[in-house]
Design a protein around this motif. Structure first.
Motif, PDB file in Angstrom:
ATOM      1  N   VAL A   1       0.839  -1.203   0.000  1.00  0.00           N
ATOM      2  CA  VAL A   1       0.000   0.000   0.000  1.00  0.00           C
ATOM      3  C   VAL A   1       0.870   1.246   0.000  1.00  0.00           C
ATOM      4  O   VAL A   1       0.667   2.177  -0.805  1.00  0.00           O
ATOM      5  CB  VAL A   1      -0.949  -0.007   1.222  1.00  0.00           C
ATOM      6  CG1 VAL A   1      -1.635   1.358   1.385  1.00  0.00           C
ATOM      7  CG2 VAL A   1      -1.993  -1.105   1.098  1.00  0.00           C
ATOM      8  N   VAL A   2       1.854   1.271   0.876  1.00  0.00           N
ATOM      9  CA  VAL A   2       2.739   2.434   0.974  1.00  0.00           C
ATOM     10  C   VAL A   2       3.520   2.624  -0.317  1.00  0.00           C
ATOM     11  O   VAL A   2       3.676   3.753  -0.825  1.00  0.00           O
ATOM     12  CB  VAL A   2       3.684   2.275   2.178  1.00  0.00           C
ATOM     13  CG1 VAL A   2       4.725   3.393   2.196  1.00  0.00           C
ATOM     14  CG2 VAL A   2       2.892   2.273   3.490  1.00  0.00           C
ATOM     15  N   GLU A   3       4.025   1.529  -0.882  1.00  0.00           N
ATOM     16  CA  GLU A   3       4.786   1.612  -2.127  1.00  0.00           C
ATOM     17  C   GLU A   3       3.939   2.172  -3.266  1.00  0.00           C
ATOM     18  O   GLU A   3       4.395   3.019  -4.045  1.00  0.00           O
ATOM     19  CB  GLU A   3       5.313   0.231  -2.505  1.00  0.00           C
ATOM     20  CG  GLU A   3       6.432  -0.279  -1.594  1.00  0.00           C
ATOM     21  CD  GLU A   3       6.694  -1.767  -1.756  1.00  0.00           C
ATOM     22  OE1 GLU A   3       7.623  -2.272  -1.119  1.00  0.00           O
ATOM     23  OE2 GLU A   3       5.948  -2.426  -2.523  1.00  0.00           O
ATOM     24  N   ALA A   4       2.697   1.682  -3.374  1.00  0.00           N
ATOM     25  CA  ALA A   4       1.827   2.133  -4.459  1.00  0.00           C
ATOM     26  C   ALA A   4       1.524   3.624  -4.347  1.00  0.00           C
ATOM     27  O   ALA A   4       1.564   4.359  -5.344  1.00  0.00           O
ATOM     28  CB  ALA A   4       0.528   1.326  -4.447  1.00  0.00           C
ATOM     29  N   LEU A   5       1.210   4.083  -3.144  1.00  0.00           N
ATOM     30  CA  LEU A   5       0.869   5.495  -2.971  1.00  0.00           C
ATOM     31  C   LEU A   5       2.095   6.389  -3.139  1.00  0.00           C
ATOM     32  O   LEU A   5       1.997   7.486  -3.705  1.00  0.00           O
ATOM     33  CB  LEU A   5       0.220   5.705  -1.608  1.00  0.00           C
ATOM     34  CG  LEU A   5      -1.136   5.012  -1.408  1.00  0.00           C
ATOM     35  CD1 LEU A   5      -1.698   5.286  -0.026  1.00  0.00           C
ATOM     36  CD2 LEU A   5      -2.138   5.429  -2.484  1.00  0.00           C
ATOM     37  N   LYS A   6       3.250   5.933  -2.681  1.00  0.00           N
ATOM     38  CA  LYS A   6       4.466   6.724  -2.862  1.00  0.00           C
ATOM     39  C   LYS A   6       4.783   6.873  -4.347  1.00  0.00           C
ATOM     40  O   LYS A   6       5.114   7.973  -4.827  1.00  0.00           O
ATOM     41  CB  LYS A   6       5.646   6.064  -2.149  1.00  0.00           C
ATOM     42  CG  LYS A   6       6.968   6.816  -2.292  1.00  0.00           C
ATOM     43  CD  LYS A   6       8.081   6.129  -1.524  1.00  0.00           C
ATOM     44  CE  LYS A   6       9.378   6.941  -1.633  1.00  0.00           C
ATOM     45  NZ  LYS A   6       9.872   7.033  -3.042  1.00  0.00           N
ATOM     46  N   ALA A   7       4.648   5.767  -5.114  1.00  0.00           N
ATOM     47  CA  ALA A   7       4.942   5.820  -6.547  1.00  0.00           C
ATOM     48  C   ALA A   7       3.978   6.754  -7.269  1.00  0.00           C
ATOM     49  O   ALA A   7       4.336   7.366  -8.290  1.00  0.00           O
ATOM     50  CB  ALA A   7       4.866   4.421  -7.147  1.00  0.00           C
ATOM     51  N   ALA A   8       2.761   6.889  -6.749  1.00  0.00           N
ATOM     52  CA  ALA A   8       1.765   7.769  -7.362  1.00  0.00           C
ATOM     53  C   ALA A   8       1.876   9.203  -6.869  1.00  0.00           C
ATOM     54  O   ALA A   8       1.098  10.068  -7.296  1.00  0.00           O
ATOM     55  CB  ALA A   8       0.356   7.234  -7.088  1.00  0.00           C
ATOM     56  N   GLY A   9       2.794   9.466  -5.940  1.00  0.00           N
ATOM     57  CA  GLY A   9       2.949  10.816  -5.413  1.00  0.00           C
ATOM     58  C   GLY A   9       1.852  11.225  -4.457  1.00  0.00           C
ATOM     59  O   GLY A   9       1.541  12.407  -4.328  1.00  0.00           O
ATOM     60  N   VAL A  10       1.269  10.240  -3.761  1.00  0.00           N
ATOM     61  CA  VAL A  10       0.173  10.509  -2.830  1.00  0.00           C
ATOM     62  C   VAL A  10       0.691  10.413  -1.406  1.00  0.00           C
ATOM     63  O   VAL A  10       1.249   9.387  -0.999  1.00  0.00           O
ATOM     64  CB  VAL A  10      -0.985   9.505  -3.030  1.00  0.00           C
ATOM     65  CG1 VAL A  10      -2.080   9.731  -1.988  1.00  0.00           C
ATOM     66  CG2 VAL A  10      -1.556   9.628  -4.441  1.00  0.00           C
ATOM     67  N   SER A  11       0.519  11.464  -0.624  1.00  0.00           N
ATOM     68  CA  SER A  11       0.945  11.471   0.773  1.00  0.00           C
ATOM     69  C   SER A  11      -0.128  10.847   1.661  1.00  0.00           C
ATOM     70  O   SER A  11      -1.322  11.100   1.482  1.00  0.00           O
ATOM     71  CB  SER A  11       1.220  12.907   1.242  1.00  0.00           C
ATOM     72  OG  SER A  11       2.285  13.475   0.507  1.00  0.00           O
ATOM     73  N   ILE A  12       0.303  10.046   2.619  1.00  0.00           N
ATOM     74  CA  ILE A  12      -0.598   9.429   3.589  1.00  0.00           C
ATOM     75  C   ILE A  12      -0.654  10.319   4.820  1.00  0.00           C
ATOM     76  O   ILE A  12       0.374  10.611   5.444  1.00  0.00           O
ATOM     77  CB  ILE A  12      -0.116   8.017   3.965  1.00  0.00           C
ATOM     78  CG1 ILE A  12      -0.088   7.113   2.734  1.00  0.00           C
ATOM     79  CG2 ILE A  12      -1.015   7.417   5.042  1.00  0.00           C
ATOM     80  CD1 ILE A  12       0.519   5.743   2.994  1.00  0.00           C
ATOM     81  N   LEU A  13      -1.852  10.752   5.194  1.00  0.00           N
ATOM     82  CA  LEU A  13      -2.032  11.637   6.342  1.00  0.00           C
ATOM     83  C   LEU A  13      -2.309  10.865   7.628  1.00  0.00           C
ATOM     84  O   LEU A  13      -1.992  11.342   8.720  1.00  0.00           O
ATOM     85  CB  LEU A  13      -3.194  12.599   6.076  1.00  0.00           C
ATOM     86  CG  LEU A  13      -3.123  13.398   4.775  1.00  0.00           C
ATOM     87  CD1 LEU A  13      -4.382  14.243   4.606  1.00  0.00           C
ATOM     88  CD2 LEU A  13      -1.878  14.273   4.753  1.00  0.00           C
TER      89      LEU A  13
END
Length: 445
Positions: free
Chosen positions: A363-375
């Motif tokens: 999950v973290v890898e996918a969002l990081k690759a998409a440039g999405v920050s987790i709040l």
């Protein structure tokens, strides 16, 4: 008797062509030797002449305040009209049928107008009609109080709840919920055009997906069906596709051996329009502060989600429209909340992820690759939820959907498609429906 419950929503009954498509499924069930019980919602949506919202606007146009009793009395009319009209559709096709209110169909509720709880369902009236060769058409979304004097409505998703309750009481072979989509998707197709239709899923997975933003079926209906061990099938009124079969783990495993080991993630859901509230505090008197702040919100009827509490920091989310009230409540306690509006919750759902290492990492890898920050994150045994900025919502859902291979069959199963050992009983017990295919995306859009 081989009984089946078929529920048709408002968009499936909106006009003559839609009602004809719905009637075709009932006729097919009769021709297959089944005994259908039909549940109907009010016809159409807001603006259509007999839709529930239209009836409410009619009354409120006279006077804006509508008492709860009279509101329920008015709201049941939409479904009753729909039941009578649909009986005419069936009679025009040579199917002997009879319209019933929820009370006449044996649904007894408490007296809570607007959100009544079903106390019991007496299946005897429906069984008598089925034994006479009639097809009962039941007005959904409603029941009657124990003394038989008051109409009540069942709240949001009430027609789905009616169908599930009748299915359990009648020990139906399956409850089919017909709508304008062809089943439960791996994600919202408005955000992910390549989202596929799940051919099967567990009760628990669909309950979680419904609570986390999927709107095809109400979670209360799924929970009822699960307690009664009655399979649900979500189908399109306008096609013969088998849709999505919802059943227990063991029945799913009959379709796909070792499914839980090869399908960690079933779908991606989302909820927009959230505000993150953060409080920075000292460690002193921490437990008492927790009690005061959450009690203050509860007393105002403000629901909180994604709660993260530590001695020096409290963070949670509320709906955007309740954020102002939440701020005021916290400021009354002498607190200084930080608000971040316009957030969205994105959730990865899957019964197979429990105990499987690496899902959060992906999950973290996918969002990081998409440039999405987790709040913010929260999780359970079958969900991982991430709070993201609302502007990143579409990107986040698409990234997770692609990363977990939900748009194609082979990555989803982590290998070649597997043939079923045998047909699952619940899948074949619907007459014309065969057991679902070998992969979670079969029959997709």
């Amino acid at each position: 008797m081989r009984t089946i419950v078929q529920k048709f929503g408002g968009t499936s009954l909106r006009g003559p062509q839609e009602r004809a498509a719905a009637a075709r499924h009932v006729v097919a069930a009769v021709q297959d030797g089944l005994k259908p019980v039909v549940v109907v919602s009010a016809m159409g949506r807001r603006g259509d002449p007999y839709a529930t919202d239209t009836l409410l606007e009619l009354a409120r146009g006279v006077h804006p305040r509508l008492a709860e009793r009279e509101q329920d009395l008015l709201m049941v009319c939409g479904e009753i009209i729909s039941a009578v009209v649909f009986v005419q559709e069936l009679r025009a096709r040579g199917i002997q049928s009879v319209a019933l209110t929820g009370g006449q169909a044996g649904i007894v509720t408490d007296g809570q107008f607007g959100d009544a709880r079903i106390l019991r369902v007496d299946p005897a009236p429906l069984r008598r009609l089925l034994e006479r060769g009639l097809v009962p058409v039941v007005a959904g979304f409603q029941g009657v109080t124990e003394d038989g004097r008051e109409f009540t409505t069942l709240g949001r998703g009430g027609s789905d709840t009616t169908a599930a309750a009748l299915g359990v009481a009648l020990r139906a072979e399956v409850v089919e919920i017909y709508t304008d989509v062809d089943g439960i998707k791996t994600a919202d197709p408005r955000l992910v055009p390549e989202a596929r239709t799940l051919s099967t899923a567990t009760y628990d997975e669909i309950v979680q997906m419904a609570h986390e933003g999927a709107r095809v079926v109400h979670p209360r209906a799924v929970e009822l069906a699960m307690r009664g061990n009655v399979p649900l099938r979500i189908r399109s009124t306008f096609s013969d596709d088998p849709g999505t079969l919802i059943t227990r783990h063991w029945e799913v495993d009959q379709v796909w051996p070792d499914l839980r080991q090869v399908r960690a993630v079933t779908g991606i859901t989302h909820i927009p329009g959230l505000t993150q509230i953060t409080l920075h505090t000292t460690a002193e008197d921490d437990q008492a502060l927790n009690v005061r702040l959450f009690r203050s919100l509860a007393d105002r009827g403000i629901s909180v989600d994604m709660i993260n509490v530590s001695p020096r920091r409290k963070s949670f989310v509320v709906r955007d429209e309740r954020a102002g009230e939440a701020r005021a409540a916290l400021e009354e306690l002498g607190l200084e909340p930080e608000l971040r509006p316009g957030c969205a919750k994105v959730t990865v759902v899957g019964a197979g992820m429990h105990g499987v290492p690496g899902v959060m990492a992906r999950v973290v890898e996918a969002l990081k690759a998409a440039g999405v920050s987790i709040l913010l994150t929260v999780d359970s045994h079958m969900t991982i939820s991430c709070l993201v900025d609302g502007d990143d919502l579409g990107r986040a859902v698409r990234a997770l959907h692609e990363h977990f291979g939900l748009g194609s069959v082979e990555p989803l199963l982590d290998g070649p498609e597997r043939a079923p050992r045998e047909q699952a009983p619940a899948a074949s017990r619907g007459g014309r429906d065969r057991a679902p295919g070998t992969a979670a995306g079969e029959g997709g859009a």
